[in-house]
Design an enzyme around this catalytic site. Structure first.
Site, PDB file in Angstrom:
ATOM      1  N   ARG A  56     -50.642 -50.020 -37.319  1.00 17.60           N
ATOM      2  CA  ARG A  56     -50.604 -51.054 -38.363  1.00 17.60           C
ATOM      3  C   ARG A  56     -51.800 -50.924 -39.307  1.00 17.60           C
ATOM      4  O   ARG A  56     -51.725 -51.311 -40.464  1.00 17.60           O
ATOM      5  CB  ARG A  56     -50.615 -52.455 -37.738  1.00 17.60           C
ATOM      6  CG  ARG A  56     -49.360 -52.805 -36.962  1.00 17.60           C
ATOM      7  CD  ARG A  56     -49.353 -54.307 -36.651  1.00 17.60           C
ATOM      8  NE  ARG A  56     -48.372 -54.665 -35.646  1.00 17.60           N
ATOM      9  CZ  ARG A  56     -47.077 -54.902 -35.878  1.00 17.60           C
ATOM     10  NH1 ARG A  56     -46.612 -54.814 -37.101  1.00 17.60           N
ATOM     11  NH2 ARG A  56     -46.264 -55.238 -34.900  1.00 17.60           N
ATOM     12  N   ASP A  76     -34.697 -53.956 -43.843  1.00 13.56           N
ATOM     13  CA  ASP A  76     -33.997 -52.814 -43.253  1.00 13.56           C
ATOM     14  C   ASP A  76     -32.518 -53.171 -43.089  1.00 13.56           C
ATOM     15  O   ASP A  76     -31.752 -53.091 -44.048  1.00 13.56           O
ATOM     16  CB  ASP A  76     -34.699 -52.476 -41.936  1.00 13.56           C
ATOM     17  CG  ASP A  76     -34.159 -51.221 -41.261  1.00 13.56           C
ATOM     18  OD1 ASP A  76     -33.570 -50.387 -41.947  1.00 13.56           O
ATOM     19  OD2 ASP A  76     -34.361 -51.083 -40.043  1.00 13.56           O
ATOM     20  N   PHE A 129     -38.171 -43.819 -40.585  1.00 13.56           N
ATOM     21  CA  PHE A 129     -39.035 -44.791 -39.916  1.00 13.56           C
ATOM     22  C   PHE A 129     -40.456 -44.594 -40.416  1.00 13.56           C
ATOM     23  O   PHE A 129     -40.976 -43.474 -40.414  1.00 13.56           O
ATOM     24  CB  PHE A 129     -38.971 -44.632 -38.392  1.00 13.56           C
ATOM     25  CG  PHE A 129     -39.506 -45.838 -37.689  1.00 13.56           C
ATOM     26  CD1 PHE A 129     -38.679 -46.917 -37.399  1.00 13.56           C
ATOM     27  CD2 PHE A 129     -40.853 -45.919 -37.350  1.00 13.56           C
ATOM     28  CE1 PHE A 129     -39.189 -48.050 -36.772  1.00 13.56           C
ATOM     29  CE2 PHE A 129     -41.367 -47.053 -36.726  1.00 13.56           C
ATOM     30  CZ  PHE A 129     -40.525 -48.117 -36.434  1.00 13.56           C
ATOM     31  N   GLU A 146     -42.139 -60.079 -46.505  1.00 11.54           N
ATOM     32  CA  GLU A 146     -41.795 -59.189 -45.392  1.00 11.54           C
ATOM     33  C   GLU A 146     -42.378 -57.798 -45.623  1.00 11.54           C
ATOM     34  O   GLU A 146     -42.620 -57.394 -46.759  1.00 11.54           O
ATOM     35  CB  GLU A 146     -40.267 -59.085 -45.349  1.00 11.54           C
ATOM     36  CG  GLU A 146     -39.523 -59.185 -44.070  1.00 11.54           C
ATOM     37  CD  GLU A 146     -40.087 -58.815 -42.735  1.00 11.54           C
ATOM     38  OE1 GLU A 146     -41.280 -58.521 -42.582  1.00 11.54           O
ATOM     39  OE2 GLU A 146     -39.282 -58.791 -41.804  1.00 11.54           O
ATOM     40  N   ASP A 147     -42.603 -57.077 -44.554  1.00 16.78           N
ATOM     41  CA  ASP A 147     -43.082 -55.695 -44.696  1.00 16.78           C
ATOM     42  C   ASP A 147     -41.946 -54.777 -45.134  1.00 16.78           C
ATOM     43  O   ASP A 147     -42.108 -53.956 -46.017  1.00 16.78           O
ATOM     44  CB  ASP A 147     -43.746 -55.181 -43.407  1.00 16.78           C
ATOM     45  CG  ASP A 147     -42.882 -55.335 -42.159  1.00 16.78           C
ATOM     46  OD1 ASP A 147     -41.763 -55.902 -42.226  1.00 16.78           O
ATOM     47  OD2 ASP A 147     -43.324 -54.891 -41.083  1.00 16.78           O
TER      48      ASP A 147
HETATM   49  P1  IMP Z   1     -34.257 -55.843 -40.238  1.00 19.35           P
HETATM   50  O1  IMP Z   1     -33.975 -57.142 -39.549  1.00 19.35           O
HETATM   51  O2  IMP Z   1     -33.474 -54.715 -39.671  1.00 19.35           O
HETATM   52  O3  IMP Z   1     -34.163 -55.919 -41.736  1.00 19.35           O
HETATM   53  O4  IMP Z   1     -35.683 -55.419 -39.802  1.00 19.35           O
HETATM   54  C1  IMP Z   1     -36.815 -55.815 -40.399  1.00 19.35           C
HETATM   55  C2  IMP Z   1     -37.963 -55.554 -39.458  1.00 19.35           C
HETATM   56  O5  IMP Z   1     -37.787 -54.348 -38.707  1.00 19.35           O
HETATM   57  C3  IMP Z   1     -39.209 -55.359 -40.256  1.00 19.35           C
HETATM   58  O6  IMP Z   1     -39.898 -56.568 -40.376  1.00 19.35           O
HETATM   59  C4  IMP Z   1     -39.985 -54.379 -39.424  1.00 19.35           C
HETATM   60  O7  IMP Z   1     -40.789 -55.071 -38.528  1.00 19.35           O
HETATM   61  C5  IMP Z   1     -38.971 -53.619 -38.632  1.00 19.35           C
HETATM   62  N1  IMP Z   1     -38.753 -52.287 -39.200  1.00 19.35           N
HETATM   63  C6  IMP Z   1     -37.656 -51.831 -39.835  1.00 19.35           C
HETATM   64  N2  IMP Z   1     -37.811 -50.568 -40.239  1.00 19.35           N
HETATM   65  C7  IMP Z   1     -39.059 -50.215 -39.873  1.00 19.35           C
HETATM   66  C8  IMP Z   1     -39.833 -49.020 -40.042  1.00 19.35           C
HETATM   67  O8  IMP Z   1     -39.421 -48.008 -40.630  1.00 19.35           O
HETATM   68  N3  IMP Z   1     -41.094 -49.065 -39.532  1.00 19.35           N
HETATM   69  C9  IMP Z   1     -41.610 -50.132 -38.909  1.00 19.35           C
HETATM   70  N4  IMP Z   1     -40.919 -51.274 -38.731  1.00 19.35           N
HETATM   71  C10 IMP Z   1     -39.664 -51.309 -39.213  1.00 19.35           C
HETATM   72 MG    MG Z   2     -42.069 -55.888 -37.584  1.00 19.22          MG
END
Ligand code: IMP
Ligand code: MG
Length: 176
Positions: free
Chosen positions: A162, A100, A149, A96-97
């Site tokens: 990206r 969060d 962010f 995963e990138d």
């Molecule tokens: P989660 O489900 O909240 O853990 O979100 C994960 C996804 O939210 C990641 O795969 C990102 O695509 C997106 N995301 C969360 N924080 C950021 C950020 O700071 N920048 C860009 N994308 C984010």
């Molecule tokens: Mg994403």
């Protein structure tokens, strides 16, 4: 936009993660590790990580509903693209990138476990531990970051940035 991690710092950290993963999976696992990237954000991290891992590895990709133009998670996660190949009995690393709230990875982990892999680990380029809504941790973390962010190195704001080679903080007053 302020640089949080330069391309050189990212490359150094990805090389370290690659060495760590290679050591963890060294020995007779018998078949390549399957890296499963979460589109689209993880594509660039996966491309670099795959080449930093000396153990044979193959890739697959899944896609889930994303933030779109929102900066906060809707909480709902939906699979848009499933695996191309079966992972039963395989050693899998979800890539995963950014971890969060944890909603995306806990959903995907549950889904992957239904396919009965031999093992399942998680690698994330970034971790925002202070923003977690569900308890989930990654096995391999590039960098822990504060609740900002970020864009670049695969990560977007509304699909833009990206391709930025380093990871930058997206100003909270921009694009609004
Ligand atoms: P989660 O489900 O909240 O853990 O979100 C994960 C996804 O939210 C990641 O795969 C990102 O695509 C997106 N995301 C969360 N924080 C950021 C950020 O700071 N920048 C860009 N994308 C984010
Ligand atoms: Mg994403």
């Amino acid at each position: 936009m302020k640089v949080l991690f330069s391309a050189a710092q990212i490359a150094e950290r990805v090389a370290e993660l690659g060495r760590q993963i290679s050591a963890d999976y060294a020995g007779p696992i018998g078949q390549p590790i399957v890296l499963i990237g979460v589109l689209k954000g993880a594509a660039i991290f996966l491309a670099d990580l795959a080449r930093a891992i000396s153990v044979n590895n193959t890739f697959d990709f899944v896609a889930v509903s994303s933030y779109g133009r929102e900066r906060v998670s809707s909480g709902a996660v939906k699979l848009i693209k499933d695996l191309d190949n079966p992972i039963e009995g395989r050693h899998v690393i979800l890539v995963e990138d950014i971890l969060d709230t944890g909603l995306t990875l806990s959903y995907l982990r549950g889904l992957m476990l239904q396919h009965k892999p031999a093992s399942l680990k998680i690698a994330t380029c970034l971790d925002k531990p202070s923003h977690r809504l569900v308890p989930i941790e990654a096995d391999y973390v590039g960098f822990k970051i504060p609740n900002e962010f970020v864009i670049g190195y695969g990560m977007d704001y509304a699909e833009v940035y990206r391709n930025v080679p380093d990871i930058r903080i997206f100003p909270s007053n921009a694009g609004q």
